[in-house]
Design an enzyme around this catalytic site. Structure first.
Site, mmCIF file in Angstrom:
data_model
loop_
_atom_site.group_PDB
_atom_site.id
_atom_site.type_symbol
_atom_site.label_atom_id
_atom_site.label_comp_id
_atom_site.label_asym_id
_atom_site.label_seq_id
_atom_site.Cartn_x
_atom_site.Cartn_y
_atom_site.Cartn_z
ATOM 1 C CE LYS A 90 29.656 -35.748 -0.325
ATOM 2 N NZ LYS A 90 28.492 -35.336 -0.915
ATOM 3 N NE ARG A 94 16.653 -48.474 -3.914
ATOM 4 C CZ ARG A 94 16.691 -47.726 -5.032
ATOM 5 N NH1 ARG A 94 17.980 -47.911 -5.784
ATOM 6 N NH2 ARG A 94 15.757 -47.526 -5.628
ATOM 7 C CB CYS A 149 11.410 -47.960 -1.899
ATOM 8 S SG CYS A 149 10.082 -46.772 -1.148
ATOM 9 C CD GLU A 209 29.730 -32.700 -2.813
ATOM 10 O OE1 GLU A 209 29.756 -33.924 -2.692
ATOM 11 O OE2 GLU A 209 28.839 -32.178 -3.457
ATOM 12 C CG ASN A 237 10.963 -47.465 -5.478
ATOM 13 O OD1 ASN A 237 10.735 -46.403 -5.061
ATOM 14 N ND2 ASN A 237 12.354 -47.817 -5.999
ATOM 15 N N GLY A 238 7.928 -46.232 -5.731
ATOM 16 C CA GLY A 238 7.400 -45.231 -6.606
ATOM 17 C C GLY A 238 6.157 -44.182 -5.823
ATOM 18 C CE LYS A 294 25.341 -43.461 -3.673
ATOM 19 N NZ LYS A 294 26.385 -42.656 -3.401
ATOM 20 C CG HIS A 330 27.721 -8.271 -2.189
ATOM 21 N ND1 HIS A 330 27.330 -7.150 -2.948
ATOM 22 C CD2 HIS A 330 28.885 -8.830 -2.806
ATOM 23 C CE1 HIS A 330 28.220 -6.654 -3.598
ATOM 24 N NE2 HIS A 330 29.415 -7.639 -3.588
ATOM 25 C CD GLU A 373 24.983 -35.301 1.101
ATOM 26 O OE1 GLU A 373 24.237 -35.749 0.133
ATOM 27 O OE2 GLU A 373 26.128 -35.327 0.879
ATOM 28 C CD1 TRP A 433 11.132 -41.658 0.965
ATOM 29 C CD2 TRP A 433 12.909 -42.187 2.209
ATOM 30 N NE1 TRP A 433 11.672 -40.500 1.285
ATOM 31 C CE2 TRP A 433 12.489 -40.940 1.814
ATOM 32 C CE3 TRP A 433 13.775 -42.590 3.090
ATOM 33 C CZ2 TRP A 433 13.384 -39.716 2.671
ATOM 34 C CZ3 TRP A 433 14.807 -41.807 3.747
ATOM 35 C CH2 TRP A 433 14.527 -40.268 3.498
#
Length: 602
Positions: A481, A27, A2, A477, A100-101, A597, A500, A484, A74
């Site tokens: 990427k 965000r 948000c 990482e 926001n929250g 973000k 394994h 994402e 969001w």
């Protein structure tokens, strides 16, 4: 998650607000809304969709008045649609607010308010707050006191922007476990979730702490404790980011711009910490029980930190996801514990909760953060900044490599203080560290080849990234990427784990990306690559040894660098590859679906 932007001054509020919301798009959001006031009447326009679409569809530029609040939502409670978009109002229509929250006790409050005759229009937890303030105003005519009474009945995390039509001179903002910062202008004031929202207008900022609310007017602001009403004195910070730093500068996407900013960012991280790192290393040198806590990309930085600490300082940290640490580690944290928190935003909810738990148990806390004045910096005992500058793209790039840079400097300084590693080697490693910016420029030269490779592999459904030792973090990482922003399944793992189980998934044409710098495990990963090659995997390798080239379908020659520094260099081609795959597949790498973000809710 948000985004909030508020403005009061002489400009047309809707123009400032829409501009600010566009700067907060990174965000993550699913709907947009704006409320303005004109001579005591509130005007609201909101809807599901992107700002660029709704700006035209809703004619946001028509909103009158010189004060207002905007929001990108969001969804957490209620589907992302026009009705659930913020702002939300009370029954009278005189109070409008954005949030926001998450309000944890909203159902309980909602039931009580419905019994008192309140009518709800949305499925959100946010609307409860507007009605709760309205209810308080029935017995307390002073709006500020009514607001404070309402706030003290809320449980959860919230940053709020509130406008009241009968108070024509002020806006109200609140922070509790969700980010909020003021922008201090000349005859105008701003409030936002993050600095870029108001950076075109002022570089003076005041960071609001948990449990505080703000009364904002054109000329002034007051910050108070919402439990007691006591006035709080706040420091004004001068932000050194330029507006140009937060804009694309001709690049098609922020992510690509930020990938190419890494030589500069790493240089700034080095020189920005050179005079402080020894002091911090000395202060933490006595701790043997060490936890590194983080989430996402920052967690991968923590894994690199573990290898650096154990190789150089002979300390063995436990690296824990912050979301797990806060529930599983409470009984083992004490005053003899050091907790290192890594968070680019300084506002990640799980990481902040981990820091608070550590402090409650008496542990020493050190945060590695990019955003100056963020909550993590204010609640930690020690802070090291990464100096990466604003990172707008959701997928972390320069904030990751600067985190690694700071962790490397800290491990070297700690080893030097403890005398656990030969001084000559430490000096050599430090010399190489200072050469990293030019080595990063060398790594960036693979861009054209990676773009061509991305075109070739755009239809692949699965990728495997493998590494050994410190390079396992780079594999993790690199896979993250790809997931994402390209929405392709990718798995990062230790190359030793292949036989394994995962080797069963390697078949003809499946891409296997091997991160293989020269070092103590180089021979081992060559054997692992040969295993994948024998199953007809398509081998893409990154290394500095031609032996690897012989068994690879694609070989990216990397600059020669000490294995301990390789994660900073080797991740760059993986970022570029993920970027090009995303673009070729028609995705916006700056705004990956379902992601934000800064994850400011649990």
């Amino acid at each position: 998650m948000c985004g909030i932007i508020g403005y009061i001054g002489d400009r047309k509020a809707c123009d400032v607000i829409v501009d600010g919301l566009k700067r907060l798009e990174y965000r993550g959001y699913d709907s947009v809304g704006v409320v303005t006031d004109n001579d005591g009447k509130l005007y609201i326009k909101k809807g599901a969709g992107k700002i660029s679409e709704l700006e035209v569809k809703l004619n946001l530029s028509e909103l009158p008045g010189n004060r207002g609040i905007g929001h990108t939502r969001w969804a957490t409670h209620g589907v992302p649609d026009d009705t659930n978009a913020h702002p939300h109002t009370d029954c009278t229509g005189k109070i409008a607010l954005v949030h926001n929250g998450i309000i944890e006790n909203y159902l309980e409050l909602k039931e009580e308010l419905i019994k008192k005759g309140h009518r709800f229009k949305s499925d959100t937890d946010t609307e409860v707050i507007a009605h709760l303030i309205e209810e308080e105003l029935k017995t307390e005519r002073d709006f500020e006191k009514a607001l404070r009474n309402a706030l003290n009945k809320l449980k959860g995390s919230f940053a709020l922007g509130i406008i009241y039509s009968e108070d024509k001179e002020h806006l109200y903002f609140v922070r509790h476990e969700s980010p909020l910062v003021l922008g201090i202008g000349n005859g105008e004031m701003f409030a936002a979730s993050d600095i870029p929202a108001f950076l075109p207008y002022t570089n003076k900022a005041v960071f609001i702490d948990d449990g505080e609310y703000v009364i904002l007017s054109k000329e002034d602001y007051k910050v108070k404790d919402f439990r007691t009403g006591a006035i709080k004195e706040k420091e004004v910070h001068v932000i050194k980011w330029s507006l140009e730093m937060a804009e694309k500068q001709g690049y098609p996407h922020f992510m690509l711009k930020e990938i190419y900013e890494q030589p500069r960012a790493v240089k700034d991280a080095i020189y920005g910490n050179a005079e402080f790192i020894d002091e911090v290393a000395k202060e933490i040198s006595g701790y043997d029980k060490i936890f590194i806590v983080a989430m996402g990309t920052s967690y991968h930085a923590g894994i690199v930190g573990k290898y650096l600490f154990q190789r150089l300082a002979k300390k063995v940290p436990i690296v824990e996801e912050a979301s797990e640490f806060r529930y599983e580690a409470e009984e083992v944290i004490d005053k003899n514990t050091l907790v290192i928190a890594i968070t680019q935003s300084g506002e990640t909810a799980d990481t902040l909760a981990a820091i608070r738990l550590a402090k409650k148990r008496g542990a020493k806390t050190l945060s590695i953060v990019n955003v100056v004045g963020s909550m993590a910096t204010r609640i930690s005992d020690l802070v090291l900044y990464t100096h990466a500058g604003p990172e707008i793209g959701v997928a972390a790039t320069k904030t990751y490599t600067t985190q690694l840079t700071v962790l490397t400097m800290l491990a070297i300084a700690l080893a030097r203080h403890l005398r656990t590693t030969d001084e000559k080697y430490l000096n050599t490693l430090e010399e190489e560290l200072y050469k990293l910016p030019e080595l990063l420029n060398e790594a960036l030269k693979h861009a054209d080849g990676l773009k061509a490779l991305a075109k070739k592999l755009k239809e692949k459904r699965d990728f495997f990234y493998i590494g050994r030792g410190i390079s396992v973090a780079t594999a993790l990482e690199g896979a993250l990427k790809l997931k994402e922003i390209s929405y392709i399944h990718a798995e990062g793992l230790s190359a030793g784990e292949l036989k394994h189980g995962p080797l069963a998934l390697i078949e003809e044409g499946v891409p296997v990306v091997a991160i293989a710098p020269s070092g103590k495990t180089f021979d081992k990963i060559v054997s692992n690559v040969e295993e994948a090659k024998a199953r007809k995997g398509f081998i893409i390798s990154l290394g500095d040894n031609e032996e690897l080239m012989k068994i690879s379908d694609v070989f990216l020659r990397m600059p020669e660098v000490d294995e301990l520094l390789s994660p900073i260099i080797y991740v760059v081609p993986l970022q570029i590859f993920a970027y090009h795959l995303a673009v070729i597949r028609g995705n916006d790498p700056d705004k990956p679906r379902n992601l934000a973000k800064s994850v400011t809710v649990e």
